[in-house]
Design a protein around this motif. Structure first.
Motif, PDB file in Angstrom:
ATOM      1  N   LEU A  55      -9.666  -6.341  -3.071  1.00  0.00           N
ATOM      2  CA  LEU A  55     -10.760  -6.215  -2.110  1.00  0.00           C
ATOM      3  C   LEU A  55     -10.477  -7.038  -0.862  1.00  0.00           C
ATOM      4  N   GLY A  58      -8.386  -5.355   1.518  1.00  0.00           N
ATOM      5  CA  GLY A  58      -8.912  -4.102   2.043  1.00  0.00           C
ATOM      6  C   GLY A  58      -8.511  -2.894   1.221  1.00  0.00           C
ATOM      7  N   GLU A  59      -7.986  -3.121   0.026  1.00  0.00           N
ATOM      8  CA  GLU A  59      -7.576  -2.019  -0.850  1.00  0.00           C
ATOM      9  C   GLU A  59      -8.765  -1.539  -1.679  1.00  0.00           C
ATOM     10  N   ASP A  60      -8.637  -0.361  -2.243  1.00  0.00           N
ATOM     11  CA  ASP A  60      -9.695   0.215  -3.078  1.00  0.00           C
ATOM     12  C   ASP A  60      -9.361  -0.025  -4.552  1.00  0.00           C
ATOM     13  N   PRO A  61     -10.079  -0.949  -5.203  1.00  0.00           N
ATOM     14  CA  PRO A  61      -9.793  -1.257  -6.611  1.00  0.00           C
ATOM     15  C   PRO A  61     -10.707  -0.516  -7.599  1.00  0.00           C
ATOM     16  N   SER A  62     -11.181   0.662  -7.223  1.00  0.00           N
ATOM     17  CA  SER A  62     -12.157   1.361  -8.073  1.00  0.00           C
ATOM     18  C   SER A  62     -11.659   1.560  -9.495  1.00  0.00           C
TER      19      SER A  62
END
Length: 131
Positions: A55, A58-62
């Motif tokens: 996070l 700025g990455e998407d850790p979904s």
């Protein structure tokens, strides 16, 4: 939301009370059970920190957060069961019994926060390209 510290800490007080009850008098089975709990806690904490790091970048850790949520809920629900297996109620301290009883009652709700197990596993399957 899915991989926050509450995924690790809802049952932490029971772990603390178990350690207090077993201090200096744990048998081999009890030591092994506590060791497994500690290993799970450390692993889940590292996984949660990894999600926080993603996070921050700025990455998407979904997908990763969903895995932490699913594993964390299963782990937290197991702690009261482990406590019942390795410690008899007789002769235990009031704090331990109070925390054990409370967590035994509320642990089933841990798999509802942030999505039910079925929904989470669907998200994981989709994220892995299996669905």
């Amino acid at each position: 939301e899915r991989s926050g510290p509450e995924r690790l800490l809802s049952s932490y007080r029971l772990v603390f009370e178990m350690l207090r009850e077993l201090s200096g008098k744990a048998d081999t089975m009890q030591k092994a059970a506590i060791g497994r709990i500690a290993a799970h806690l450390i692993t889940l904490r590292r996984m949660s920190l990894s999600v926080a790091g993603m996070l921050a970048k700025g990455e998407d850790p979904s997908l990763e957060a969903t895995v932490v949520k699913d594993l964390g809920a299963v782990f937290e629900q197991e702690i009261p069961n482990i406590a019942h297996q390795i410690l008899e109620r007789n002769g235990r301290g009031e704090d331990y019994l109070r925390v054990l009883d409370m967590l035994t009652m509320i642990a089933p709700s841990f798999s509802l926060r942030g999505g039910t197990r079925e929904i989470l596993r669907g998200i994981i399957a989709r994220g892995l390209g299996l669905r």
